[in-house]
Write a protein that holds these residues in place. Structure first.
Motif, PDB file in Angstrom:
ATOM      1  N   TYR A   1       0.835  -1.199   0.000  1.00 35.29           N
ATOM      2  CA  TYR A   1       0.000   0.000   0.000  1.00 35.29           C
ATOM      3  C   TYR A   1       0.868   1.245   0.000  1.00 35.29           C
ATOM      4  CZ  TYR A   1      -3.819  -3.113   1.366  1.00 35.29           C
ATOM      5  OH  TYR A   1      -4.752  -4.119   1.398  1.00 35.29           O
ATOM      6  N   SER A   2       0.338   2.281  -0.601  1.00 32.90           N
ATOM      7  CA  SER A   2       0.983   3.596  -0.573  1.00 32.90           C
ATOM      8  C   SER A   2      -0.109   4.648  -0.427  1.00 32.90           C
ATOM      9  CB  SER A   2       1.766   3.842  -1.866  1.00 32.90           C
ATOM     10  OG  SER A   2       0.865   3.987  -2.956  1.00 32.90           O
ATOM     11  N   GLN A  47      -0.869   6.760  -2.538  1.00 30.50           N
ATOM     12  CA  GLN A  47      -1.545   6.891  -3.828  1.00 30.50           C
ATOM     13  C   GLN A  47      -2.551   5.762  -4.093  1.00 30.50           C
ATOM     14  OE1 GLN A  47       1.906   7.136  -3.498  1.00 30.50           O
ATOM     15  NE2 GLN A  47       1.799   9.375  -3.451  1.00 30.50           N
ATOM     16  N   ASN A  48      -2.274   4.548  -3.638  1.00 30.79           N
ATOM     17  CA  ASN A  48      -3.161   3.434  -4.003  1.00 30.79           C
ATOM     18  C   ASN A  48      -4.051   2.942  -2.858  1.00 30.79           C
ATOM     19  OD1 ASN A  48      -1.592   1.785  -2.343  1.00 30.79           O
ATOM     20  ND2 ASN A  48      -0.856   0.475  -3.978  1.00 30.79           N
ATOM     21  N   GLN A  59     -10.637  -1.442  -0.307  1.00 32.51           N
ATOM     22  CA  GLN A  59      -9.727  -2.372  -0.962  1.00 32.51           C
ATOM     23  C   GLN A  59      -8.609  -2.832  -0.020  1.00 32.51           C
ATOM     24  OE1 GLN A  59     -10.400  -3.506  -4.143  1.00 32.51           O
ATOM     25  NE2 GLN A  59     -12.252  -2.341  -3.704  1.00 32.51           N
TER      26      GLN A  59
END
Length: 145
Positions: free
Chosen positions: A4-5, A7-8, A13
């Motif tokens: 995970y970051s 941005q995502n 999710q």
């Protein structure tokens, strides 16, 4: 490896969201199956742990079941009020509280393996034996960190 970051990352999710949703679903289904017996899925864990001898004190139960000590005390109070378990002080160390099932608690613990497996099997009905084994392996790997 980071999965995970900033941005995502999306809540719905995330693994945490999915695990919580799965836990809540299974808990609600087991609670429903146990309703006529007057206990919850968390209380079931206490009864089964005491019945099998894997825990005998509130601290051991808290550690095993991942329940904070305050909630554990409240659940033990309820189970004691229902006359499913009893508390006694250790003769060696009065600070230690030992727990044991009453005859009624033992009888109920004996019934649980007839009640809960159909609930879990219904949830796992689309898993092959290999998928079930892998699912368990991955969950253990996740827990172990």
């Amino acid at each position: 490896m980071n999965h995970y970051s900033k941005q995502n990352f999306m809540l719905t999710q995330s693994v945490g969201f999915t695990l919580a949703k799965a836990r809540n679903l299974v808990t609600a289904e087991i609670d429903s199956a146990l309703k006529d017996h007057g206990i919850t899925s968390q209380q079931m864990g206490i009864l089964l742990s005491l019945n099998s001898g894997v825990a005998s004190t509130p601290f051991e139960l808290s550690t095993l079941l991942g329940i904070d000590t305050g909630l554990m005390t409240r659940m033990l109070d309820k189970l004691e009020t229902k006359e499913l378990l009893k508390r006694s002080r250790s003769d060696e160390d009065r600070r230690i509280v030992n727990l044991s099932l009453t005859i009624q608690g033992h009888h109920l613990a004996q019934q649980i393996p007839e009640i809960v497996p159909p609930v879990l099997n219904a949830r796992l009905r689309h898993f092959s034996p290999e998928e079930f084994k892998e699912f368990r392996r991955l969950l253990e790997k996740f827990i172990d960190g």
